[in-house]
Write a protein that holds these residues in place. Structure first.
Motif, short mmCIF file in Angstrom:
data_model
loop_
_atom_site.label_atom_id
_atom_site.label_comp_id
_atom_site.label_asym_id
_atom_site.label_seq_id
_atom_site.Cartn_x
_atom_site.Cartn_y
_atom_site.Cartn_z
N LEU A 169 0.82 -1.21 0.00
CA LEU A 169 0.00 0.00 0.00
C LEU A 169 0.85 1.26 0.00
O LEU A 169 0.43 2.30 -0.52
N SER A 170 2.06 1.19 0.55
CA SER A 170 2.96 2.34 0.49
C SER A 170 3.32 2.67 -0.95
O SER A 170 3.47 3.84 -1.32
N TYR A 171 3.44 1.63 -1.78
CA TYR A 171 3.70 1.87 -3.20
C TYR A 171 2.47 2.51 -3.85
O TYR A 171 2.59 3.53 -4.55
N PHE A 172 1.29 1.92 -3.64
CA PHE A 172 0.10 2.43 -4.32
C PHE A 172 -0.31 3.81 -3.82
O PHE A 172 -0.98 4.55 -4.55
N ALA A 173 0.10 4.17 -2.62
CA ALA A 173 -0.21 5.51 -2.12
C ALA A 173 0.43 6.59 -2.98
O ALA A 173 -0.03 7.74 -2.98
#
Length: 364
Positions: free
Chosen positions: A212-216
């Protein structure tokens, strides 16, 4: 012949991998004439099941016990029930019960088949007391169980080296899709056509935060399916739910909906890292997903070269960039190879036959 499956939260599956395993294995064994009992802690909701020689056994666990103590108590009363009802074989899911084997007879221990799951004491969610106990219980499981089954060849190598015991490799299974499922309504409600997908228990070792850190910081849509009631899950939802491209769908157990989400996703992201084979990876392969998995020997054992691997935010970004550059022919080739791998190596029917072989060894 009577077989008891212990150590899960019961069936139908409303939790995770072991529950999926118990659900599928009990059905396959019952087809072959076995009477199967699956225990469930009464504090958890579980439908009464009494059909086709499959029985649920609801055992009452006091609500005032802490989570870890409740697990140990449940292990104790489950094994006590199996002994009292004189079952012919006990399949233990996990090894937290194993110190109890010190206090039972060799004839009872001779009925125990243990599947230790992954390397439990390496899971990030446990504190040092729990990790110490899990090392302790792992030792007794491998010393005192009659038969031991690992669902991943990397686990077989790890445990056989550590304990010098013969282990059986029996993976989990999946059902290949026979036809394209309907498009789930949730996709239309979210107005989404293209998305990446995670179906996971939201725990630290499953690398949900890494993903999710990437998709954020991406414009790609990401759907997350998993129970949101734990403290850690609530923390993750609080941190990432305000991003418009990240959607938390909560827990979904309807296989048709799950298969539809898998079938229509751009790619499936599998972040499990703590060892063993998770049925969600096999089910994604069975739905013809292109898979981007956490880079560890357990995932590589199942997926092989038919996918991409990441170990942090940067490498996940590289994987997605690499995936986005593939043409349809290349993507479809990998998807078809994943389906063929399921048909060749991971059918539930084959899993059941392998367990029957282990059960029969108890008589020798």
């Amino acid at each position: 012949m009577k077989v008891a499956i212990l150590g899960t939260r019961g069936i139908p599956n409303r939790y995770g991998g072991f529950e999926r395993f118990a659900e599928e294995l009990s059905q396959e064994l019952s087809k072959r004439g076995y009477t199967v009992y699956v225990t469930s802690p009464a504090a958890h909701s579980c439908k009464e099941l009494n059909a086709n020689n499959i029985f649920t056994v609801n055992l009452r666990v006091p609500r005032f016990l802490t989570s870890n103590l409740a697990t140990l108590y449940y292990d104790y009363i489950s094994l006590k029930w199996a002994i009292r009802n004189n079952v012919d074989a006990v399949i233990e899911c996990g090894h937290s019960f194993a110190p109890l084997l010190l206090f039972i007879s060799a004839s009872i221990r001779g009925k125990i088949i243990t599947n230790p799951d992954g390397i439990e004491h390496k899971r990030k969610k446990w504190g040092w007391i729990a990790k110490s106990y899990l090392r302790f219980s792992e030792y007794f499981a491998f010393k005192l169980s009659a038969q031991l089954v690992c669902d991943n060849r990397a686990l077989v190598q790890y445990y056989s080296t550590r304990y010098k015991r013969k282990l059986h490799y029996i993976p989990y299974g999946a059902h290949p899709l026979m036809q394209a499922p309907g498009r789930p309504d949730v996709l239309d409600m979210l107005h989404i056509n293209e998305y990446y997908l995670l179906i996971t228990r939201i725990t630290p070792e499953n690398n949900v935060e890494t993903v999710l850190s990437y998709f954020a910081h991406s414009d790609q849509s990401c759907l997350v399916v998993g129970d949101l009631t734990s403290g850690y899950a609530k923390k993750i939802v609080g941190k990432y739910s305000h991003f418009r491209n990240i959607h938390f769908l909560g827990a979904i157990y309807d296989q048709q909906i799950l298969n539809g989400l898998r079938f229509y996703c751009k790619a499936y992201i599998h972040g499990h890292s703590a060892g063993g084979t998770n049925p969600s990876l096999l089910e994604a392969m069975a739905c013809g997903c292109f898979i981007i998995a956490h880079d560890n020997p357990f995932n590589r054992d199942i997926l092989g070269e038919q996918g991409l691997y990441f170990n942090n935010i940067a490498t996940l970004g590289n994987c997605i960039s690499q995936f986005e550059k593939l043409n349809n022919v290349e993507v479809n080739r990998v998807k078809e190879q994943n389906i063929q791998a399921i048909e060749r190596n991971f059918l539930w029917e084959k899993v059941a036959l392998a367990y029957i072989d282990v059960i029969e060894r108890l008589k020798k």
